[in-house]
Design a protein around this motif. Sequence first.
Motif, PDB file in Angstrom:
ATOM      1  N   LEU A  93      77.445  43.177  66.796  1.00 41.56           N
ATOM      2  CA  LEU A  93      77.688  44.615  66.854  1.00 41.56           C
ATOM      3  C   LEU A  93      76.416  45.382  67.217  1.00 41.56           C
ATOM      4  N   LYS A  94      75.258  44.850  66.798  1.00 43.95           N
ATOM      5  CA  LYS A  94      73.993  45.533  67.056  1.00 43.95           C
ATOM      6  C   LYS A  94      73.576  45.443  68.528  1.00 43.95           C
ATOM      7  N   THR A  95      74.082  44.414  69.233  1.00 39.86           N
ATOM      8  CA  THR A  95      73.636  44.203  70.620  1.00 39.86           C
ATOM      9  C   THR A  95      74.736  44.426  71.651  1.00 39.86           C
ATOM     10  N   ALA A  96      76.005  44.427  71.213  1.00 37.70           N
ATOM     11  CA  ALA A  96      77.118  44.559  72.168  1.00 37.70           C
ATOM     12  C   ALA A  96      77.090  45.938  72.823  1.00 37.70           C
ATOM     13  N   ASN A  97      77.240  45.953  74.139  1.00 40.88           N
ATOM     14  CA  ASN A  97      77.220  47.219  74.869  1.00 40.88           C
ATOM     15  C   ASN A  97      78.579  47.567  75.469  1.00 40.88           C
ATOM     16  N   ASP A  98      79.633  46.890  75.000  1.00 44.24           N
ATOM     17  CA  ASP A  98      80.978  47.205  75.463  1.00 44.24           C
ATOM     18  C   ASP A  98      81.940  47.169  74.277  1.00 44.24           C
ATOM     19  N   SER A  99      82.982  47.961  74.360  1.00 47.92           N
ATOM     20  CA  SER A  99      83.918  48.123  73.243  1.00 47.92           C
ATOM     21  C   SER A  99      84.704  46.852  72.959  1.00 47.92           C
ATOM     22  N   ILE A 100      84.977  46.026  73.986  1.00 50.13           N
ATOM     23  CA  ILE A 100      85.761  44.802  73.782  1.00 50.13           C
ATOM     24  C   ILE A 100      85.012  43.825  72.880  1.00 50.13           C
ATOM     25  N   SER A 101      83.734  43.638  73.171  1.00 49.32           N
ATOM     26  CA  SER A 101      82.937  42.730  72.340  1.00 49.32           C
ATOM     27  C   SER A 101      82.849  43.236  70.908  1.00 49.32           C
ATOM     28  N   ARG A 102      82.746  44.554  70.745  1.00 46.62           N
ATOM     29  CA  ARG A 102      82.654  45.121  69.405  1.00 46.62           C
ATOM     30  C   ARG A 102      83.958  44.932  68.632  1.00 46.62           C
ATOM     31  N   VAL A 103      85.086  45.131  69.298  1.00 44.78           N
ATOM     32  CA  VAL A 103      86.380  44.923  68.644  1.00 44.78           C
ATOM     33  C   VAL A 103      86.514  43.474  68.196  1.00 44.78           C
ATOM     34  N   THR A 104      86.108  42.534  69.071  1.00 45.05           N
ATOM     35  CA  THR A 104      86.177  41.110  68.722  1.00 45.05           C
ATOM     36  C   THR A 104      85.322  40.804  67.502  1.00 45.05           C
ATOM     37  N   ALA A 105      84.119  41.372  67.470  1.00 43.00           N
ATOM     38  CA  ALA A 105      83.236  41.130  66.323  1.00 43.00           C
ATOM     39  C   ALA A 105      83.818  41.716  65.045  1.00 43.00           C
ATOM     40  N   PHE A 106      84.377  42.940  65.125  1.00 42.00           N
ATOM     41  CA  PHE A 106      84.993  43.546  63.939  1.00 42.00           C
ATOM     42  C   PHE A 106      86.156  42.682  63.432  1.00 42.00           C
ATOM     43  N   ASN A 107      86.965  42.170  64.356  1.00 44.47           N
ATOM     44  CA  ASN A 107      88.089  41.323  63.955  1.00 44.47           C
ATOM     45  C   ASN A 107      87.595  40.040  63.278  1.00 44.47           C
ATOM     46  N   ASN A 108      86.517  39.437  63.821  1.00 41.30           N
ATOM     47  CA  ASN A 108      85.964  38.220  63.213  1.00 41.30           C
ATOM     48  C   ASN A 108      85.462  38.493  61.803  1.00 41.30           C
ATOM     49  N   ILE A 109      84.770  39.634  61.625  1.00 41.32           N
ATOM     50  CA  ILE A 109      84.279  39.980  60.284  1.00 41.32           C
ATOM     51  C   ILE A 109      85.458  40.184  59.335  1.00 41.32           C
ATOM     52  N   ILE A 122      81.138  31.320  63.645  1.00 41.50           N
ATOM     53  CA  ILE A 122      82.303  30.437  63.474  1.00 41.50           C
ATOM     54  C   ILE A 122      81.945  29.227  62.633  1.00 41.50           C
ATOM     55  N   ALA A 123      80.780  28.611  62.924  1.00 41.83           N
ATOM     56  CA  ALA A 123      80.355  27.438  62.156  1.00 41.83           C
ATOM     57  C   ALA A 123      80.159  27.798  60.692  1.00 41.83           C
ATOM     58  N   ALA A 124      79.496  28.932  60.427  1.00 36.78           N
ATOM     59  CA  ALA A 124      79.265  29.353  59.040  1.00 36.78           C
ATOM     60  C   ALA A 124      80.585  29.620  58.332  1.00 36.78           C
ATOM     61  N   GLN A 125      81.533  30.237  59.044  1.00 39.95           N
ATOM     62  CA  GLN A 125      82.840  30.531  58.432  1.00 39.95           C
ATOM     63  C   GLN A 125      83.581  29.241  58.094  1.00 39.95           C
ATOM     64  N   GLU A 126      83.586  28.275  59.024  1.00 44.88           N
ATOM     65  CA  GLU A 126      84.286  27.004  58.777  1.00 44.88           C
ATOM     66  C   GLU A 126      83.629  26.204  57.660  1.00 44.88           C
ATOM     67  N   LEU A 127      82.308  26.372  57.482  1.00 48.66           N
ATOM     68  CA  LEU A 127      81.601  25.675  56.407  1.00 48.66           C
ATOM     69  C   LEU A 127      81.601  26.494  55.121  1.00 48.66           C
ATOM     70  N   MET A 128      82.366  27.607  55.125  1.00 49.62           N
ATOM     71  CA  MET A 128      82.531  28.492  53.966  1.00 49.62           C
ATOM     72  C   MET A 128      81.229  29.162  53.537  1.00 49.62           C
ATOM     73  N   ASN A 129      80.290  29.315  54.472  1.00 50.10           N
ATOM     74  CA  ASN A 129      79.097  30.124  54.230  1.00 50.10           C
ATOM     75  C   ASN A 129      79.410  31.550  54.702  1.00 50.10           C
ATOM     76  N   TYR A 130      80.268  32.224  53.942  1.00 55.05           N
ATOM     77  CA  TYR A 130      80.843  33.472  54.420  1.00 55.05           C
ATOM     78  C   TYR A 130      79.804  34.579  54.630  1.00 55.05           C
ATOM     79  N   ASP A 131      78.825  34.669  53.731  1.00 56.00           N
ATOM     80  CA  ASP A 131      77.809  35.708  53.896  1.00 56.00           C
ATOM     81  C   ASP A 131      77.035  35.521  55.199  1.00 56.00           C
ATOM     82  N   ASP A 132      76.691  34.262  55.514  1.00 54.00           N
ATOM     83  CA  ASP A 132      75.999  33.986  56.780  1.00 54.00           C
ATOM     84  C   ASP A 132      76.880  34.331  57.975  1.00 54.00           C
ATOM     85  N   ALA A 133      78.172  34.023  57.881  1.00 53.97           N
ATOM     86  CA  ALA A 133      79.092  34.313  58.983  1.00 53.97           C
ATOM     87  C   ALA A 133      79.121  35.818  59.269  1.00 53.97           C
ATOM     88  N   ILE A 134      79.175  36.625  58.219  1.00 51.65           N
ATOM     89  CA  ILE A 134      79.207  38.080  58.402  1.00 51.65           C
ATOM     90  C   ILE A 134      77.916  38.566  59.046  1.00 51.65           C
TER      91      ILE A 134
END
Length: 572
Positions: free
Chosen positions: A145-161, A126-138
Motif C-alpha cells: 500500500l505504501k508503494t502502489a501507485n494504482d488503485s487496482i494494486s491497492r484494492v488487491t492489497a486491502f483484500n489480502n489484508i 502469502i508465505a507468512a500467511q500460509e505459515l500462520m505468521n499473520y502479523d508478518d503477513a499484514i
Amino acid sequence: MVRSPIFILLFLLLIFSCQKPLNTVSVSSTKQVSPKKIQAQKFSTLADSFYGNNKLDSAFYYYLKSTVLFKEEGSDTYIAYNLIAMAHIQQTSGDYYSSEETLTEALPYINNELQYRMASNNLFGIAAQELMNYDDAIIYFTSILKTANDSISRVTAFNNIATVYMEQKKYGKAIALLKPILKSNVLDTLPYKKARIIDNLGFAYYKDNAIPKGLALMNQGLAIRKKINDSYGSIESYLHLADFYKDRDNQKSKENALQAYKVATKYQSIDERLEALELLMSYNLEKGVNNYATLFINLNDSIKKVRNNATNQFAKIKYDSREATLKNIKYKEQRTETLLQLETQKNQKYLLSFGLVVLLGGIGFLIHYFRNKSKRELLVASYNTETRISKQLHDELANDVFYAMTFAETQDLLNPIKKETLLDNLDKIYIRTRDFSKENSTIETGERFEHNLKQMLSNYKNDNVEVIIKNGNSIDWSKIENEKKIAIQRVLQELMVNMKKYSQANFVIIGFDSDQNNVIIDYSDNGVGFTEKLILKNGLQNAENRIQAVKGTLMFDSQINKGFKAKILLPK
C-alpha cells in the motif's frame, strides 16, 4: 491457501505487473551482447514456456540456469525476475520456507524496481500467511500500500489484508477494510475483483453475526461470478455458503460443498478440494463407511507425497547446479596448472613434485592426527554421556519403577484409592521418561533450531519455576555452524538440568543477543548458587569443555545463596 500454478503466474503478472525485462538481443546489436547473456535470456524464455505448460520442475531448472549465467554478466533485473518466478514455483508446491529463502536471495537485485518489490512483498505475505505468521503477513501486504501507485494494486492489497484478519477471526477489521472499497467506483469495470470483494465482505459479516447482510452479499458475489462465467472464483463462494449453511440447512450446505468440490477438481485446486471434502465428510455416512472421509485421506496423503517430492526435486536441482559450477571452476584451475607446469624447466618440475609429495604427506599426517584426535574426543564424550544416562536411569527411573512394583505387590489394588495412587506413580514415571528422552534426543540444526531451542528452555517452566527468554539483537542462526548450535543447546540444557536439580531457583532468565563478531547468551537464576566443587560435580566442567571445543568462552559467576550466572560467547 495454495492456488493452481497458472493462477499464481497470472496473479503476479497481471495484478502486480512483474513483467520480464525487455529482450536486449536484436540482429543489429548481437555483436555487443555476450554469448552468455544471449544464452541466459533464452533459458529464461524457455522457463516461462515450461511454467505456462505447468511443467514446474523444468521451469525451475531453466530459471536457475539463467540466474547463474546472469550473475556472471551482472544483470540485476533479470536475476530478480528469475528468482521471483522460482519462489512462485516453490509456493505452488507448498514449500513456503524455501520460497522465503529464494525471495530473500532476490532482494539485493530488486533495487528500485517498484513492480518487483511489490511482487516480492506479495509473495512474502502469502508465505507468512500460509505459515500462520499473520502479523508478518499484514506487514508485507501493508508495504504494498505504501508503494502502489494504482488503485487496482491497492484494492488487491486491502483484500489480502482482510483475508488475514478473517483467518485471525478479526472480522470487524476485515469489514472496515472491504466496505469502503465497494462504495467507490474503482471496481465498476472489474467484475472478477468486485465479486471477490463482495463475497469476502459477506463472509466477514456472517462471521461477525450480521447474518442477513452476510448471506445477501455472499449470494450476490456468487451471482456475479456465474454471470461472468468466473467458475474458478465460484469455488470460494460455494465454500463460504457451505460453511454458512453448515448448522442451518444440511442439504444446502452439502449441495454447495459438492459444487465447490466439482469445480476445484476441474481446476486441480487441491486445497479447495480438501476444504470441500472436509465439509462433505459430516454428511456422508453410508453403511458405516464415510466415502468423503476416504477421499479426503487419500487426496491429502497424495498431495503431501507430491509436494515433498517436488520440494526435494527443486533442492536437488539447486544442488546439482552448484556442483556443476564447482566442477567447472575446478576444471579451469587444473587446465591452468597443467599449462604452467609445461612451461617450467625440468629441475623446477622435480622441485615442485618433491614439494607436492611433502605437502601431501604433511596433509595426510595432519588428517590422520586430527581424525584420531576427533575419535578420542568422541569416545570420551560418548563415555561421559553413557555414564550420565546410566546414572540417571539408576538414580531416578529405576527407583521409581521399583517403588511402583513394590506398591503393586503389597497393596490391595481393588481399593480405588490404592489404584489411583498406583496410576499417579505410573504417570510420573511416564512423564520423567518422556523428559529424559527429550534431553537426549537428536538436535535439529536446520530452520527450526531457534524454535526448538527456546521450546526446550520453556519446557522447564512450571508452577514453581518461572523461565523468561529475552531477545536482544537478532541472531541469523542459518550462518552459525551446526557444531556451535549443538554445543549451545547441550550447554543450555546442562544449565537448566542443574538448575532443576540443585539450585532451588524459582526464577530463571536466558538472554539471546549478538554483536558484530559474537553470539552472546546470558543465563541467570536466583538459586542457592554453586561452589567450584559443586560446579565440577554437576557436569558444568563438561559444558565448559563443549564451548571451548567450538572456540567459545563459558564464564561462571556464583556465590552461595546469591544465585548463579553464566555467560556464553561464541564467535560467528
